[in-house]
Design a protein around this motif. Structure first.
Motif, PDB file in Angstrom:
ATOM      1  N   TYR A  71     -14.958   1.905   1.365  1.00 59.27           N
ATOM      2  CA  TYR A  71     -13.789   3.757   1.064  1.00 59.27           C
ATOM      3  C   TYR A  71     -13.338   3.262   1.033  1.00 59.27           C
ATOM      4  CZ  TYR A  71     -11.175   6.709   3.298  1.00 59.27           C
ATOM      5  OH  TYR A  71     -10.127   7.755   3.625  1.00 59.27           O
ATOM      6  N   CYS A  72     -12.607   4.353  -0.482  1.00 59.32           N
ATOM      7  CA  CYS A  72     -11.640   3.866  -1.095  1.00 59.32           C
ATOM      8  C   CYS A  72     -11.051   5.276  -1.012  1.00 59.32           C
ATOM      9  CB  CYS A  72     -11.777   4.957  -2.707  1.00 59.32           C
ATOM     10  SG  CYS A  72     -11.392   5.042  -3.590  1.00 59.32           S
ATOM     11  N   GLN A  73      -9.324   4.642  -0.316  1.00 52.56           N
ATOM     12  CA  GLN A  73      -8.756   6.093   0.257  1.00 52.56           C
ATOM     13  C   GLN A  73      -7.555   7.267  -0.349  1.00 52.56           C
ATOM     14  OE1 GLN A  73      -6.312   4.157   4.009  1.00 52.56           O
ATOM     15  NE2 GLN A  73      -6.612   6.395   4.857  1.00 52.56           N
ATOM     16  N   SER A  74      -8.215   7.392  -1.239  1.00 48.99           N
ATOM     17  CA  SER A  74      -7.726   8.192  -2.447  1.00 48.99           C
ATOM     18  C   SER A  74      -8.154   9.542  -2.470  1.00 48.99           C
ATOM     19  CB  SER A  74      -7.298   8.084  -3.628  1.00 48.99           C
ATOM     20  OG  SER A  74      -6.886   6.291  -3.656  1.00 48.99           O
ATOM     21  N   ALA A  75      -7.618  10.805  -2.249  1.00 50.12           N
ATOM     22  CA  ALA A  75      -8.028  11.698  -2.487  1.00 50.12           C
ATOM     23  C   ALA A  75      -7.718  12.569  -4.512  1.00 50.12           C
ATOM     24  CB  ALA A  75      -7.411  13.111  -1.568  1.00 50.12           C
ATOM     25  N   CYS A  76      -8.628  12.200  -5.235  1.00 53.11           N
ATOM     26  CA  CYS A  76      -8.787  12.369  -6.583  1.00 53.11           C
ATOM     27  C   CYS A  76      -9.994  13.316  -6.999  1.00 53.11           C
ATOM     28  CB  CYS A  76      -8.323  10.996  -7.373  1.00 53.11           C
ATOM     29  SG  CYS A  76      -6.725   9.939  -6.762  1.00 53.11           S
ATOM     30  N   TYR A  77     -11.096  13.524  -6.046  1.00 55.54           N
ATOM     31  CA  TYR A  77     -11.669  14.529  -6.916  1.00 55.54           C
ATOM     32  C   TYR A  77     -11.326  15.921  -6.226  1.00 55.54           C
ATOM     33  CZ  TYR A  77     -15.883  16.466  -7.554  1.00 55.54           C
ATOM     34  OH  TYR A  77     -17.455  17.291  -8.393  1.00 55.54           O
TER      35      TYR A  77
ATOM     36  N   VAL B  18     -13.140  -0.774  -5.580  1.00 54.63           N
ATOM     37  CA  VAL B  18     -13.477  -1.002  -5.137  1.00 54.63           C
ATOM     38  C   VAL B  18     -14.875  -1.217  -5.087  1.00 54.63           C
ATOM     39  CG1 VAL B  18     -14.209   0.425  -2.576  1.00 54.63           C
ATOM     40  CG2 VAL B  18     -11.972   0.828  -4.060  1.00 54.63           C
ATOM     41  N   ALA B  19     -15.680  -0.830  -5.518  1.00 49.27           N
ATOM     42  CA  ALA B  19     -17.881  -0.651  -5.277  1.00 49.27           C
ATOM     43  C   ALA B  19     -17.258  -2.455  -6.085  1.00 49.27           C
ATOM     44  CB  ALA B  19     -17.836  -0.439  -6.514  1.00 49.27           C
ATOM     45  N   ILE B  20     -16.480  -2.998  -7.159  1.00 52.25           N
ATOM     46  CA  ILE B  20     -16.361  -3.979  -7.617  1.00 52.25           C
ATOM     47  C   ILE B  20     -15.512  -5.001  -6.137  1.00 52.25           C
ATOM     48  CG2 ILE B  20     -16.226  -6.441  -9.162  1.00 52.25           C
ATOM     49  CD1 ILE B  20     -17.964  -4.097 -10.037  1.00 52.25           C
ATOM     50  N   GLU B  21     -14.584  -5.115  -5.692  1.00 46.54           N
ATOM     51  CA  GLU B  21     -14.379  -5.468  -3.985  1.00 46.54           C
ATOM     52  C   GLU B  21     -15.538  -5.972  -3.585  1.00 46.54           C
ATOM     53  OE1 GLU B  21      -9.850  -5.799  -1.757  1.00 46.54           O
ATOM     54  OE2 GLU B  21     -10.614  -4.909  -3.878  1.00 46.54           O
ATOM     55  N   LYS B  22     -16.223  -4.967  -3.126  1.00 47.36           N
ATOM     56  CA  LYS B  22     -16.495  -5.000  -1.961  1.00 47.36           C
ATOM     57  C   LYS B  22     -18.453  -5.502  -2.183  1.00 47.36           C
ATOM     58  CE  LYS B  22     -13.396  -3.628   1.131  1.00 47.36           C
ATOM     59  NZ  LYS B  22     -12.233  -4.529   1.776  1.00 47.36           N
ATOM     60  N   ASN B  23     -18.079  -5.371  -3.333  1.00 46.59           N
ATOM     61  CA  ASN B  23     -20.106  -5.749  -4.087  1.00 46.59           C
ATOM     62  C   ASN B  23     -20.943  -4.267  -2.859  1.00 46.59           C
ATOM     63  OD1 ASN B  23     -21.663  -6.680  -5.058  1.00 46.59           O
ATOM     64  ND2 ASN B  23     -22.437  -8.382  -3.196  1.00 46.59           N
TER      65      ASN B  23
END
Length: 316
Positions: free
Chosen positions: A200-206, A110-115
């Motif tokens: 925003y990364c819409q995944s509850a993984c933490y 997500v960071a790379i895709e959205k810079n």
């Protein structure tokens, strides 16, 4: 340069460190760096960690353990990790929590895709009775200003461990926190303001392990007063930052809400002399903004009004 550096402070977590470390070492992201900071833990946490590392020979070269010569506390442990991190992005993981195996790969993508300068994900709050609750952003399409205000109004959390920070941005932090309570606040709020892109990364993984035996859950008078004083010091960092950066006063009312929110923790102890002294030191403007702010909950406005009247009448 690794794609992601994960910083993990270690102190008194022998019951939890194995679960945490295994979830980190089994990440689907290969190009990753792990920095464990031993803050002079007195238990077997580091011994257990080393045993787990031996089970993942492919990860050994990616692991670094930083040893403090004396106990410095969580904020300094995190900062020790940031100083030696070499990743493009830095993540923070508490050593009593754990993560899904694809968390950091998803966040990095997500960071790379959205810079993005910051990537924030949903997380799962896990209580001691096993009940779980998914927590996340109130409005995923909100502007940066609205997200900052949501944090200040306590509509979303300022926690640091569900966020991925560009390392260059994190190292721009002008005044790192020195106290434990609400140290996330004095990191997240300034960096949100400095960032250009928040994704925003819409995944509850933490998985956030809600423990009642930590300093943040103190109920004794001594503990509550200590926590309030620490929060006040970290809040002062945020105030100093926004006094320089927010010349238009965009966040003035919202910042007063943050202060008032923590004043509320003192109310059950209002009959105690030390607490009454702390309340006398609180600026009247905090109460004023709360009772005039329509966004604040009605019950909190009523409490603010009562406190304001008592303060004006010299009853506290």
């Amino acid at each position: 340069m690794p794609k992601v550096s994960v910083v993990i402070p270690v102190y008194g977590v022998e019951k939890y460190i194995e679960r945490c470390a295994r979830s980190l070492f089994e990440q689907t992201l290969d190009d990753i760096e792990y920095i464990f900071v031993n803050d002079c833990t007195k238990d077997r946490s580091i011994d257990i960690l080393n045993e787990v590392i031996n089970d993942y020979p492919a990860r050994k070269q990616q692991v670094r353990i930083v040893h403090h010569e004396k106990n410095k506390g969580l904020p300094f442990a995190r900062q020790s990790g940031w100083q030696v991190a070499t990743g493009e992005y830095i993540a923070n993981c508490d050593s009593d929590d754990w993560v899904d195996l694809n968390l950091y790969e998803m966040m990095y993508n997500v960071a790379i895709e959205k810079n993005a300068d910051i990537v924030v994900s949903d997380f799962i709050s896990v209580r001691q009775d096993g009940t779980e609750r998914i927590c996340g952003l109130r409005n995923v399409n909100a502007s940066k200003e609205d997200v900052i205000k949501d944090i200040m109004y306590m509509r979303t959390l300022w926690c640091i461990w569900n966020k991925l920070f560009r390392r260059d941005l994190l190292l721009q932090l002008e005044e790192p926190p020195q106290k434990y309570m609400a140290e996330d606040m004095s990191v997240t709020l300034p960096l949100y303001h400095k960032s250009d892109v928040i994704a925003y990364c819409q995944s509850a993984c933490y998985f956030y392990n809600v423990r009642t035996d930590t300093a943040s859950h103190q109920t004794s008078l001594e503990g509550v007063v200590k926590n309030y004083k620490e929060i006040t010091e970290n809040f002062a960092i945020v105030q100093r930052f926004y006094s320089k950066e927010d010349k238009k006063g965009t966040y003035k009312r919202a910042l007063n809400n943050v202060h008032f929110f923590h004043i509320m923790s003192l109310l059950p102890y209002i009959k105690e002399k030390e607490v009454r002294q702390l309340l006398r030191e609180c600026p009247l403007s905090v109460f004023y903004y709360m009772i005039t702010d329509r966004k604040a909950k009605t019950t909190r406005r009523k409490k603010a009004f009562k406190l304001l009247m008592k303060r004006l009448l010299g009853l506290i």
